[in-house]
Design a protein around this motif. Structure first.
Motif, PDB file in Angstrom:
ATOM      1  N   ASP A 191       0.849  -1.195   0.000  1.00  0.00           N
ATOM      2  CA  ASP A 191       0.000   0.000   0.000  1.00  0.00           C
ATOM      3  C   ASP A 191       0.885   1.245   0.000  1.00  0.00           C
ATOM      4  N   GLU A 193      -0.023   4.216  -0.410  1.00  0.00           N
ATOM      5  CA  GLU A 193      -0.710   5.385   0.159  1.00  0.00           C
ATOM      6  C   GLU A 193      -0.752   5.352   1.683  1.00  0.00           C
ATOM      7  N   SER A 194      -0.269   4.280   2.273  1.00  0.00           N
ATOM      8  CA  SER A 194      -0.389   4.114   3.722  1.00  0.00           C
ATOM      9  C   SER A 194       0.244   5.290   4.479  1.00  0.00           C
ATOM     10  N   ASN A 195      -0.429   5.763   5.556  1.00  0.00           N
ATOM     11  CA  ASN A 195       0.100   6.879   6.350  1.00  0.00           C
ATOM     12  C   ASN A 195       1.467   6.546   6.917  1.00  0.00           C
TER      13      ASN A 195
END
Ligand code: FAD
Length: 244
Positions: A191, A193-195
């Motif tokens: 992922d 886009e993961s924070n």
């Protein structure tokens, strides 16, 4: 009859069996057997293994499995002998007692087997654990990459979803047991886009022989020369989802 267990002040060396009190008398007996096994059964092959850069699977891994020294602390219902963690560490200590004998028992016993027994699905446990314990298959963990070692968040190996499957691409380096591995636990970004980068990573089980998974050369080292640390390459490796 109780065995004589020297106090540290009485012992010639801390390597004397029975000196360290974290171990019980049962552990001492276990250690004697393990030491005898490494000395008689495995050490005679060490020179040859160092020259070829890897062990013979049928000797090192199979004999350890037959002896019950793989997955020692795995519960009986999962295929182990239900031993304790200390017994498992005794096997590692005895591997080092004569120098470094063979391949990475640590990765197989203390990383791969616990990952599967702790996080695996029932199907994965059934598929892999008995064969990891018998020494029929060899486990490896592939995290490090040319650009990411201590800071694992820098890995570039990436898996993207395609239908239900995952497609894995990337490469790994310094992977212990890599050359002889049958099962590799591979860390990959899933992922982007993961924070937090760590939350966007996953572990994949990749079987040797899966199309697109290739092993590179065995890397030369200044020590542990019989331990097959290798490069691994993943090119469009298609992985089915874990059965739920
Ligand atoms: C024999 C052997 C077997 C291995 N087996 C495996 C395996 O089975 N699977 C696997 O995935 N990897 C394996 N590795 C790789 C190993 O995990 C990495 O070498 C390790 O994570 C360090 O990464 P690096 O070599 O890229 O060094 P770097 O991360 O580049 O570090 C270089 C130096 O900088 C220091 N350093 C790094 N970051 C910091 C910081 N923030 N603060 C202070 N100092 C820092 C380090 O301590 C080190 O001295 C193996 C390595 C070897 C040598």
């Amino acid at each position: 009859m109780r065995r004589f267990r020297p106090e540290i002040s009485q012992a010639a060396s801390l390597l004397d069996i029975g000196t360290r009190r974290i171990f019980s008398e049962e552990h001492d007996i276990f250690r004697e057997n393990v030491r005898r096994f490494f000395t008689d059964e495995l050490a005679p092959h060490q020179d040859r293994w160092e020259k070829q850069g890897h062990v013979d699977k049928d000797i090192f891994w199979k004999k350890l499995g037959q002896q019950g020294y793989l997955g020692i602390d795995l519960p009986v219902e999962l295929g182990g002998i239900g031993g304790d963690f200390i017994s498992s560490t005794i096997v590692l200590e005895e591997q080092m007692f004569l120098g470094y004998i063979g391949a990475s028992l640590y990765v197989h016993n203390e990383v791969v087997i616990p990952y599967i027994s702790t996080y695996g699905t029932p199907e994965q446990k059934e598929k892999y654990l008995p064969r990891l314990v018998s020494g029929d298959i060899v486990g490896a963990v592939a995290m490090t990459e040319p650009s990411a070692g201590s800071d694992l968040q820098g890995i570039k190996t990436y898996a993207k979803k395609e239908g239900d499957d995952w497609i894995l691409n990337g490469s790994k380096v310094f992977i212990s047991n890599g050359y002889l591995s049958d099962l590799v636990i591979v860390a990959a970004i899933t992922d982007l886009e993961s924070n937090k980068k760590a939350h966007g990573m996953s572990l994949f089980l990749v079987d040797a022989g899966t199309p697109g998974f290739n092993k590179g050369r065995i890397l030369e080292k200044i020590g542990e020369k019989s331990s097959d640390a290798a490069e691994l390459f993943f090119e469009d490796v298609r992985l089915p989802p874990a059965p739920s």
